[in-house]
Design a protein around this motif. Structure first.
Motif, PDB file in Angstrom:
ATOM      1  N   ASP A  54     140.746  68.571  27.636  1.00  0.00           N
ATOM      2  CA  ASP A  54     141.323  69.240  25.780  1.00  0.00           C
ATOM      3  C   ASP A  54     142.620  68.186  25.914  1.00  0.00           C
ATOM      4  OD1 ASP A  54     141.542  69.204  23.480  1.00  0.00           O
ATOM      5  OD2 ASP A  54     142.301  71.298  23.430  1.00  0.00           O
ATOM      6  N   ALA A  55     142.661  67.324  26.999  1.00  0.00           N
ATOM      7  CA  ALA A  55     143.968  67.139  27.229  1.00  0.00           C
ATOM      8  C   ALA A  55     144.524  65.712  26.684  1.00  0.00           C
ATOM      9  CB  ALA A  55     144.536  66.610  29.130  1.00  0.00           C
ATOM     10  N   CYS A  56     145.538  64.252  26.229  1.00  0.00           N
ATOM     11  CA  CYS A  56     145.599  63.213  25.086  1.00  0.00           C
ATOM     12  C   CYS A  56     145.814  62.924  26.671  1.00  0.00           C
ATOM     13  CB  CYS A  56     147.327  63.092  24.508  1.00  0.00           C
ATOM     14  SG  CYS A  56     147.694  62.373  23.705  1.00  0.00           S
ATOM     15  N   CYS A  57     145.472  61.139  26.558  1.00  0.00           N
ATOM     16  CA  CYS A  57     145.416  61.189  27.420  1.00  0.00           C
ATOM     17  C   CYS A  57     146.675  59.123  27.232  1.00  0.00           C
ATOM     18  CB  CYS A  57     143.684  60.321  28.023  1.00  0.00           C
ATOM     19  SG  CYS A  57     142.740  62.235  28.781  1.00  0.00           S
ATOM     20  N   VAL A  58     147.111  58.817  28.579  1.00  0.00           N
ATOM     21  CA  VAL A  58     147.686  57.204  27.792  1.00  0.00           C
ATOM     22  C   VAL A  58     146.955  56.491  28.994  1.00  0.00           C
ATOM     23  CG1 VAL A  58     149.530  56.411  28.124  1.00  0.00           C
ATOM     24  CG2 VAL A  58     149.339  58.516  26.366  1.00  0.00           C
ATOM     25  N   TRP A  59     146.213  54.981  29.091  1.00  0.00           N
ATOM     26  CA  TRP A  59     146.293  54.194  30.370  1.00  0.00           C
ATOM     27  C   TRP A  59     147.147  52.771  29.683  1.00  0.00           C
ATOM     28  CZ3 TRP A  59     140.322  53.066  31.337  1.00  0.00           C
ATOM     29  CH2 TRP A  59     140.209  52.603  33.107  1.00  0.00           C
ATOM     30  N   LEU A  60     147.420  53.147  31.092  1.00  0.00           N
ATOM     31  CA  LEU A  60     148.635  52.071  30.815  1.00  0.00           C
ATOM     32  C   LEU A  60     147.957  50.969  32.092  1.00  0.00           C
ATOM     33  CD1 LEU A  60     152.111  53.892  31.096  1.00  0.00           C
ATOM     34  CD2 LEU A  60     150.534  52.909  29.766  1.00  0.00           C
ATOM     35  N   THR A  61     147.690  49.873  31.603  1.00  0.00           N
ATOM     36  CA  THR A  61     147.114  49.283  32.469  1.00  0.00           C
ATOM     37  C   THR A  61     147.828  47.826  32.639  1.00  0.00           C
ATOM     38  OG1 THR A  61     146.483  47.955  30.371  1.00  0.00           O
ATOM     39  CG2 THR A  61     144.686  49.784  31.043  1.00  0.00           C
ATOM     40  N   ALA A  62     147.157  46.964  34.000  1.00  0.00           N
ATOM     41  CA  ALA A  62     147.529  45.800  33.991  1.00  0.00           C
ATOM     42  C   ALA A  62     146.004  45.243  34.973  1.00  0.00           C
ATOM     43  CB  ALA A  62     148.502  45.717  35.232  1.00  0.00           C
ATOM     44  N   ARG A  63     146.641  43.924  35.352  1.00  0.00           N
ATOM     45  CA  ARG A  63     146.146  42.588  35.831  1.00  0.00           C
ATOM     46  C   ARG A  63     145.569  44.358  37.410  1.00  0.00           C
ATOM     47  NH1 ARG A  63     148.661  40.658  40.043  1.00  0.00           N
ATOM     48  NH2 ARG A  63     151.143  40.349  39.818  1.00  0.00           N
ATOM     49  N   PRO A  64     143.690  43.767  38.117  1.00  0.00           N
ATOM     50  CA  PRO A  64     143.477  43.004  37.372  1.00  0.00           C
ATOM     51  C   PRO A  64     142.525  43.839  36.407  1.00  0.00           C
ATOM     52  CG  PRO A  64     142.785  44.526  39.293  1.00  0.00           C
ATOM     53  CD  PRO A  64     144.170  44.474  38.886  1.00  0.00           C
ATOM     54  N   LEU A  65     142.496  44.723  35.964  1.00  0.00           N
ATOM     55  CA  LEU A  65     142.009  45.393  34.597  1.00  0.00           C
ATOM     56  C   LEU A  65     142.765  45.590  33.619  1.00  0.00           C
ATOM     57  CD1 LEU A  65     138.870  46.644  34.197  1.00  0.00           C
ATOM     58  CD2 LEU A  65     140.193  49.269  35.328  1.00  0.00           C
ATOM     59  N   GLN A  66     143.059  44.766  32.809  1.00  0.00           N
ATOM     60  CA  GLN A  66     143.731  44.394  31.500  1.00  0.00           C
ATOM     61  C   GLN A  66     143.148  45.830  30.320  1.00  0.00           C
ATOM     62  OE1 GLN A  66     144.894  40.870  31.778  1.00  0.00           O
ATOM     63  NE2 GLN A  66     146.661  41.235  32.472  1.00  0.00           N
ATOM     64  N   ALA A  67     143.783  45.583  29.024  1.00  0.00           N
ATOM     65  CA  ALA A  67     143.463  46.970  28.353  1.00  0.00           C
ATOM     66  C   ALA A  67     141.893  46.753  27.779  1.00  0.00           C
ATOM     67  CB  ALA A  67     144.674  47.037  27.548  1.00  0.00           C
ATOM     68  N   LEU A  74     148.209  61.419  32.666  1.00  0.00           N
ATOM     69  CA  LEU A  74     148.499  59.373  31.873  1.00  0.00           C
ATOM     70  C   LEU A  74     148.721  59.394  33.731  1.00  0.00           C
ATOM     71  CD1 LEU A  74     151.177  57.388  31.322  1.00  0.00           C
ATOM     72  CD2 LEU A  74     153.070  58.848  32.351  1.00  0.00           C
ATOM     73  N   THR A  75     148.077  57.844  33.685  1.00  0.00           N
ATOM     74  CA  THR A  75     148.155  56.432  34.979  1.00  0.00           C
ATOM     75  C   THR A  75     148.574  55.672  34.428  1.00  0.00           C
ATOM     76  OG1 THR A  75     146.517  56.450  36.367  1.00  0.00           O
ATOM     77  CG2 THR A  75     145.570  56.204  34.089  1.00  0.00           C
ATOM     78  N   GLY A  76     148.480  54.839  34.899  1.00  0.00           N
ATOM     79  CA  GLY A  76     148.975  53.539  34.907  1.00  0.00           C
ATOM     80  C   GLY A  76     149.417  52.615  36.259  1.00  0.00           C
ATOM     81  N   ASN A  77     148.894  51.364  35.806  1.00  0.00           N
ATOM     82  CA  ASN A  77     148.751  50.966  37.138  1.00  0.00           C
ATOM     83  C   ASN A  77     150.162  49.581  37.362  1.00  0.00           C
ATOM     84  OD1 ASN A  77     147.597  48.318  38.751  1.00  0.00           O
ATOM     85  ND2 ASN A  77     146.185  47.693  37.700  1.00  0.00           N
ATOM     86  N   ILE A  78     150.137  49.714  38.764  1.00  0.00           N
ATOM     87  CA  ILE A  78     151.953  48.977  38.711  1.00  0.00           C
ATOM     88  C   ILE A  78     152.178  47.401  39.194  1.00  0.00           C
ATOM     89  CG2 ILE A  78     154.097  49.736  40.017  1.00  0.00           C
ATOM     90  CD1 ILE A  78     153.223  51.658  37.898  1.00  0.00           C
ATOM     91  N   SER A  79     150.497  46.853  39.018  1.00  0.00           N
ATOM     92  CA  SER A  79     150.744  45.453  40.019  1.00  0.00           C
ATOM     93  C   SER A  79     151.669  44.603  39.195  1.00  0.00           C
ATOM     94  CB  SER A  79     149.054  44.972  39.458  1.00  0.00           C
ATOM     95  OG  SER A  79     148.534  44.897  38.163  1.00  0.00           O
ATOM     96  N   TRP A  80     152.170  44.862  38.163  1.00  0.00           N
ATOM     97  CA  TRP A  80     153.212  44.321  37.353  1.00  0.00           C
ATOM     98  C   TRP A  80     154.308  43.798  37.469  1.00  0.00           C
ATOM     99  CZ3 TRP A  80     157.687  46.428  35.860  1.00  0.00           C
ATOM    100  CH2 TRP A  80     157.942  47.870  36.179  1.00  0.00           C
ATOM    101  N   LEU A  81     154.845  44.863  38.757  1.00  0.00           N
ATOM    102  CA  LEU A  81     156.788  45.352  39.857  1.00  0.00           C
ATOM    103  C   LEU A  81     156.574  43.776  40.856  1.00  0.00           C
ATOM    104  CD1 LEU A  81     158.290  47.290  39.944  1.00  0.00           C
ATOM    105  CD2 LEU A  81     157.282  48.070  41.442  1.00  0.00           C
ATOM    106  N   THR A  82     157.677  43.891  40.445  1.00  0.00           N
ATOM    107  CA  THR A  82     158.178  42.781  40.957  1.00  0.00           C
ATOM    108  C   THR A  82     159.151  43.266  41.624  1.00  0.00           C
ATOM    109  OG1 THR A  82     160.604  42.644  39.994  1.00  0.00           O
ATOM    110  CG2 THR A  82     158.827  40.886  39.146  1.00  0.00           C
ATOM    111  N   GLY A  83     159.354  42.366  43.340  1.00  0.00           N
ATOM    112  CA  GLY A  83     160.197  42.957  44.464  1.00  0.00           C
ATOM    113  C   GLY A  83     161.269  43.360  44.401  1.00  0.00           C
ATOM    114  N   ALA A  84     162.116  42.346  43.203  1.00  0.00           N
ATOM    115  CA  ALA A  84     163.562  43.212  42.462  1.00  0.00           C
ATOM    116  C   ALA A  84     163.389  44.038  42.043  1.00  0.00           C
ATOM    117  CB  ALA A  84     164.258  41.323  41.863  1.00  0.00           C
TER     118      ALA A  84
END
Length: 312
Positions: free
Chosen positions: A52-65, A129-139
């Motif tokens: 009975d949790a509220c869920c948030v899925w933060l998507t990025a490549r290779p599995l987008q929204a 909550l879950t988030g894909n971090i593939s968007w992150l840059t080296g900087a």
């Protein structure tokens, strides 16, 4: 080493911290393929629904929204109803983590805590909550690792469970160690094989909290000082433009307004830092009981590792 898994085992044989985490879990999945995300995050979110949790899925490549929603709908038959009720949100990770195109510690931490508060106010047991971090840059890596460190402490006694997913292709040995050290549990899924990443001894929650509060107080002082130092010359520039009134006056006014907008962002950072300081000070970090989520704000840090693979 964990033996190779057959297809039916994928949903149940992985680490419990990923599939059925207790409240306060901040876990990390290092994945290799799109399928790894599906086989881990779908059962994780299903576990959230069962709790009975509220869920948030933060998507990025290779599995987008859009693709993520279709994948989840195969296992969650009433997904449309849950989406309409706001029981789950499937979002672009960049909209959550970035502000004006750049990673924002303030925006990301504020979003996390506010979603936790909102979930409980709406009657849910907590937030998954879950988030894909593939968007992150080296900087942005160093700042993001420090953000992860703060999240690891902030949600430790909250009714929030979180899984961060990092692509294996973007992580060298140093990154893997750094990612593991900023999460309470970490596992790698490579070619269908689970490997749990051994974590070093964690900083005591109370000590980490004191360190965080000390840094936040320094941030608050810096925000206030910078804002005051910028506003004074701005006032002089605007007064000069009004008095001289020549062909440059309007250009000066426009630039002053742009700089003033940036100063207002500093003000927002100052207010957010105060909120996080109060949040940490009011938490029960003794490890004895679970407490509700009650605050929000930013917390940036510097750090760094050479000789790595930061090319997302």
């Amino acid at each position: 080493m964990v033996p190779a898994l057959t297809e039916p085992d994928y949903l149940t044989a992985g680490p419990a911290a990923l599939f059925s985490p207790p409240w306060g879990t901040h876990a990390c999945l290092i994945y290799q393929h799109r399928r790894d995300l599906i086989d881990t995050l779908v059962p994780y979110l299903q576990s959230g629904f069962e709790r009975d949790a509220c869920c948030v899925w933060l998507t990025a490549r290779p599995l987008q929204a859009d693709a993520a929603q279709k994948v989840l709908a195969r296992s969650v038959k009433d997904l449309d109803r849950r989406l309409k009720r706001g029981e789950i949100q499937i979002l672009d990770a960049r909209d959550w983590y970035l502000q004006d195109g750049r990673f924002s510690c303030s925006a990301a931490l504020n979003n996390c805590i506010q979603k936790g508060i909102e979930a409980q106010k709406r009657g849910y047991e907590g937030l998954f909550l879950t988030g894909n971090i593939s968007w992150l840059t080296g900087a942005e890596w160093d700042m993001f690792m420090e953000y992860e460190t703060v999240v690891n402490q902030v949600i430790g006694n909250s009714r929030i469970a979180a899984i961060c997913a990092y692509p294996l292709s973007a992580c060298g040995a140093r990154e893997l160690l750094e990612v593991a050290s900023t999460h309470r549990a970490a596992a790698i899924r490579q070619d269908g094989i689970w490997r749990e990443v051994a974590l070093g001894e964690e900083t005591l929650p109370g000590e980490a909290t004191r360190m965080a509060i000390s840094q936040i107080e320094a941030n608050i002082e810096q925000f206030a000082t910078l804002a005051d130092r910028i506003r004074h010359p701005l006032q002089l520039l605007m007064a000069t433009a009004d008095l001289s009134e020549n062909e440059y006056s309007e250009v000066i006014r426009q630039q002053v307004q742009k700089i003033d907008a940036i100063v207002r962002q500093l003000d927002a950072g100052w207010a957010g830092s105060r909120a996080v300081r109060e949040y940490l000070q009011n938490r029960d970090f003794t490890g004895g009981r679970t407490a509700p989520v009650t605050g929000s704000g930013p917390f940036p840090h510097p750090s760094g590792y050479p000789d790595s693979r930061r090319s997302f």
